[in-house]
Design an enzyme around this catalytic site. Structure first.
Site, PDB file in Angstrom:
ATOM      1  N   LYS A 184       0.836  -1.199   0.000  1.00 39.82           N
ATOM      2  CA  LYS A 184       0.000   0.000   0.000  1.00 39.82           C
ATOM      3  C   LYS A 184       0.874   1.253   0.000  1.00 39.82           C
ATOM      4  CE  LYS A 184      -1.871   2.642   3.041  1.00 39.82           C
ATOM      5  NZ  LYS A 184      -1.835   3.894   2.239  1.00 39.82           N
TER       6      LYS A 184
ATOM      7  N   GLU B 242       9.653   0.922  10.802  1.00 39.24           N
ATOM      8  CA  GLU B 242      10.647   1.976  10.573  1.00 39.24           C
ATOM      9  C   GLU B 242       9.926   3.290  10.804  1.00 39.24           C
ATOM     10  OE1 GLU B 242      13.689   1.363  10.208  1.00 39.24           O
ATOM     11  OE2 GLU B 242      13.891  -0.585   9.218  1.00 39.24           O
TER      12      GLU B 242
ATOM     13  N   CYS C 274      13.441  10.567   7.305  1.00 34.52           N
ATOM     14  CA  CYS C 274      13.455  10.086   8.691  1.00 34.52           C
ATOM     15  C   CYS C 274      14.854  10.164   9.281  1.00 34.52           C
ATOM     16  CB  CYS C 274      12.929   8.664   8.747  1.00 34.52           C
ATOM     17  SG  CYS C 274      13.735   7.604   7.566  1.00 34.52           S
TER      18      CYS C 274
HETATM   19  P1  NAD Z   1       1.988   7.977   8.337  1.00 27.97           P
HETATM   20  O1  NAD Z   1       2.275   7.165   9.532  1.00 27.97           O
HETATM   21  O2  NAD Z   1       0.906   8.973   8.410  1.00 27.97           O
HETATM   22  O3  NAD Z   1       1.624   7.038   7.096  1.00 27.97           O
HETATM   23  C1  NAD Z   1       2.479   6.036   6.626  1.00 27.97           C
HETATM   24  C2  NAD Z   1       1.659   4.986   5.883  1.00 27.97           C
HETATM   25  O4  NAD Z   1       0.771   4.353   6.802  1.00 27.97           O
HETATM   26  C3  NAD Z   1       0.775   5.558   4.779  1.00 27.97           C
HETATM   27  O5  NAD Z   1       0.737   4.655   3.701  1.00 27.97           O
HETATM   28  C4  NAD Z   1      -0.583   5.620   5.458  1.00 27.97           C
HETATM   29  O6  NAD Z   1      -1.664   5.548   4.548  1.00 27.97           O
HETATM   30  C5  NAD Z   1      -0.548   4.391   6.332  1.00 27.97           C
HETATM   31  N1  NAD Z   1      -1.467   4.418   7.474  1.00 27.97           N
HETATM   32  C6  NAD Z   1      -1.971   5.506   8.104  1.00 27.97           C
HETATM   33  N2  NAD Z   1      -2.807   5.121   9.115  1.00 27.97           N
HETATM   34  C7  NAD Z   1      -2.821   3.768   9.112  1.00 27.97           C
HETATM   35  C8  NAD Z   1      -3.462   2.782   9.910  1.00 27.97           C
HETATM   36  N3  NAD Z   1      -4.283   3.116  10.912  1.00 27.97           N
HETATM   37  N4  NAD Z   1      -3.236   1.477   9.639  1.00 27.97           N
HETATM   38  C9  NAD Z   1      -2.395   1.108   8.648  1.00 27.97           C
HETATM   39  N5  NAD Z   1      -1.764   1.996   7.835  1.00 27.97           N
HETATM   40  C10 NAD Z   1      -1.963   3.318   8.079  1.00 27.97           C
HETATM   41  O7  NAD Z   1       3.384   8.635   7.945  1.00 27.97           O
HETATM   42  P2  NAD Z   1       3.705   9.640   6.764  1.00 27.97           P
HETATM   43  O8  NAD Z   1       3.231  10.980   7.200  1.00 27.97           O
HETATM   44  O9  NAD Z   1       3.249   9.096   5.453  1.00 27.97           O
HETATM   45  O10 NAD Z   1       5.305   9.567   6.748  1.00 27.97           O
HETATM   46  C11 NAD Z   1       6.092  10.360   7.557  1.00 27.97           C
HETATM   47  C12 NAD Z   1       6.644   9.579   8.738  1.00 27.97           C
HETATM   48  O11 NAD Z   1       7.342   8.426   8.293  1.00 27.97           O
HETATM   49  C13 NAD Z   1       7.656  10.350   9.534  1.00 27.97           C
HETATM   50  O12 NAD Z   1       7.403  10.219  10.915  1.00 27.97           O
HETATM   51  C14 NAD Z   1       8.983   9.699   9.199  1.00 27.97           C
HETATM   52  O13 NAD Z   1       9.973   9.836  10.139  1.00 27.97           O
HETATM   53  C15 NAD Z   1       8.581   8.301   8.971  1.00 27.97           C
HETATM   54  N6  NAD Z   1       9.555   7.601   8.147  1.00 27.97           N
HETATM   55  C16 NAD Z   1      10.396   6.681   8.721  1.00 27.97           C
HETATM   56  C17 NAD Z   1      11.337   6.015   7.962  1.00 27.97           C
HETATM   57  C18 NAD Z   1      12.270   4.997   8.565  1.00 27.97           C
HETATM   58  O14 NAD Z   1      12.799   4.209   7.819  1.00 27.97           O
HETATM   59  N7  NAD Z   1      12.446   4.951   9.855  1.00 27.97           N
HETATM   60  C19 NAD Z   1      11.447   6.277   6.603  1.00 27.97           C
HETATM   61  C20 NAD Z   1      10.589   7.215   6.053  1.00 27.97           C
HETATM   62  C21 NAD Z   1       9.633   7.856   6.841  1.00 27.97           C
END
Ligand code: NAD
Length: 454
Positions: free
Chosen positions: A153, A228, A262
């Site tokens: 997804k 992650e 991140c």
């Molecule tokens: P997010 O958590 O809002 O969304 C990430 C994904 O999860 C999206 O595809 C979203 O649709 C899905 N999602 C949202 N709610 C969900 C639920 N209840 N159940 C299942 N899936 C759900 O994050 P974002 O705003 O898209 O990304 C930014 C964040 O990602 C930042 O905090 C960043 O640090 C983190 N990030 C971490 C890494 C790493 O490798 N550690 C890499 C990239 C981004």
């Protein structure tokens, strides 16, 4: 349900994508279960060959994938080409795995004991919007190589390159249903990966808040999970460092991808005796960051992903914020935000919270112990950098900082052949590198007696 995909540099609609609902997701998971059975039955070398063909199809498509990412995510064209190339590299790396997925023969009494690395079944990969291509591949490539099927997804805002990668997989000859891309809402498709019993593992990259919810949801089925999550990484500059290089590279360490990374080194800790000199050197480096049209090869930083996200980032720079200096950004259409350097205290939210934008907070420290204490005073622990000419100190501080990915006198990005992941609330488990296959297999132990006494 149709969903408009917006170009963040122009605010124009670039595509309309149909979002999957729960029924679509269930049907895809059922197809994945069937596809996985035939995939695991294929000869290992044949699975490797198909993954290499997938890598070749990505390689031939790098320019298209990169242009798509520029228009969907506002990534600079140079970065987007690197991200598409990373997908190819990750696939090539793990294409060598299927016929090297060794078990062990363990000496025991009265028989032969062997272990097998068995695939899990169907793996659900949930991807955020900041690096749509690499993060997808870090999940699907090792998962497929280990004999699993994948339902993936993408984030609502950035589905286009993932959809194209799904098409390339089919074109390369991967079996129908083996890698399916399901654009949809997190609360619908993502949640279904968590609750559906045939999804045996969830790989989630995104915010810590959603990751916690996914982990709690997976617990009810003891479902495997890799997380992650967020970061607030420290870039620690000691007084004996090459200050010119440390200052010249600090903007790249935090403003790459407009800070939506991140691993962004969004806290700069500078030894007090060189603080003023470092800031003098940092200012021209920050003012020199070229912000603008991401399709221009000379551009170093594009826009933020959305108006909503820009408003969140701007909230960390209110009127009266301790702005040391800022770069430039275009005005007009597009979700622009200038590179911004704040000289904060240790409790300012800009210093303690993940901003995920081009804002960096700089604080002074007194000595090595003080630097380590400040660096570790966070629930996050993803990455960080240490600048010093003293090798022993570089090693001491690398060992003392509670983070999964550290670089000395550099801001190393993620390498597909080394492990990547977070300490503390930055995540759970490791991706990439030689050991990622363990995260996509179960170890099975088999004993065969060879004597009456067994
Ligand atoms: P997010 O958590 O809002 O969304 C990430 C994904 O999860 C999206 O595809 C979203 O649709 C899905 N999602 C949202 N709610 C969900 C639920 N209840 N159940 C299942 N899936 C759900 O994050 P974002 O705003 O898209 O990304 C930014 C964040 O990602 C930042 O905090 C960043 O640090 C983190 N990030 C971490 C890494 C790493 O490798 N550690 C890499 C990239 C981004």
């Amino acid at each position: 349900m149709p969903h408009d995909v917006i170009n963040p540099a122009t605010e124009q609609v670039v595509a309309t994508v149909a979002l999957c609902d729960v029924e679509d997701t269930d049907a895809a998971i059922a197809r994945a279960v069937r596809a996985q059975r035939s995939w695991r039955a294929l000869a290992p070398a044949e699975r490797g060959r198909l993954l290499r063909r997938f890598a070749a199809a990505v390689d031939a498509d790098i320019e298209t994938l990169a242009r798509l990412e520029v228009s969907n995510s506002g990534h600079t064209i140079g970065n987007a080409r690197g991200e598409a190339s990373n997908v190819r590299d990750v696939l090539e790396y793990y294409a060598a795995a299927p016929d090297r997925l060794f078990g062990k023969q363990i000496p025991v009494a009265d028989g032969v004991n062997i272990t097998f690395q068995e695939p899990l079944g169907v793996v659900g990969v949930i991807v955020p919007w900041n690096f749509p291509m690499p993060i997808a591949a870090w999940g699907f490539a090792p998962a497929l190589a280990a004999g699993n099927a994948v339902v993936l997804k993408p984030a609502e805002l950035t589905p286009l390159t993932a959809i194209r990668l799904g098409e390339l997989a089919l074109r390369a000859g991967l079996p129908e249903g083996l890698l399916q891309v399901l654009p949809g809402r997190g609360s619908v498709v993502g949640e279904r990966f968590v609750t559906h019993p045939d999804v045996r593992k969830v790989v989630f990259t995104g915010s810590t808040a959603v990751g916690q919810r996914i982990m709690a949801g997976c617990a009810s089925q003891v479902k495997r999970v890799t997380l992650e999550l967020g970061g607030k990484s420290a870039n620690i500059v000691f007084g004996d460092a090459d200050l010119e290089r440390a200052a010249a590279t600090a903007p790249h360490g935090v403003f790459d991808n407009a800070g939506q990374d991140c691993c962004a080194r969004s806290r700069i800790l500078v030894q007090r005796n060189v603080y003023d000199r470092f800031m003098e050197l940092l200012e021209p480096a920050v003012r020199g960051v070229v912000v603008g049209d991401p399709s221009d090869a000379l551009t170093e930083m594009g826009p933020l992903i959305s108006a909503q996200h820009r408003a969140k980032v701007a909230g960390y720079v209110p009127d009266g914020a301790p702005v040391a200096f800022r770069g430039d950004a275009p005005t007009g259409d597009g979700f622009w935000f200038p590179p911004t350097v704040l000289a904060t205290g240790l409790t300012d939210p800009a210093f303690t919270e993940e901003i995920f934008g081009p804002v960096v907070a700089v604080v002074p420290f007194d000595d090595e112990a003080d630097a380590v204490r400040i660096a570790n005073d966070t629930e996050y622990g993803l990455s960080g950098s240490i600048w010093t000419r003293d090798v022993a100190r570089a090693l001491r501080v690398s060992r003392a900082v509670e983070a999964g990915n550290l670089s000395v006198n550099s801001h190393s990005s993620v390498r597909y052949n080394t492990p990547f992941g977070g300490f503390k609330q930055s995540g759970l488990g490791r991706e990439l590198g030689p050991d990622a296959l363990d995260a996509f297999t179960e170890t099975k132990n088999v004993f065969i007696p060879t004597s009456e006494g067994a």
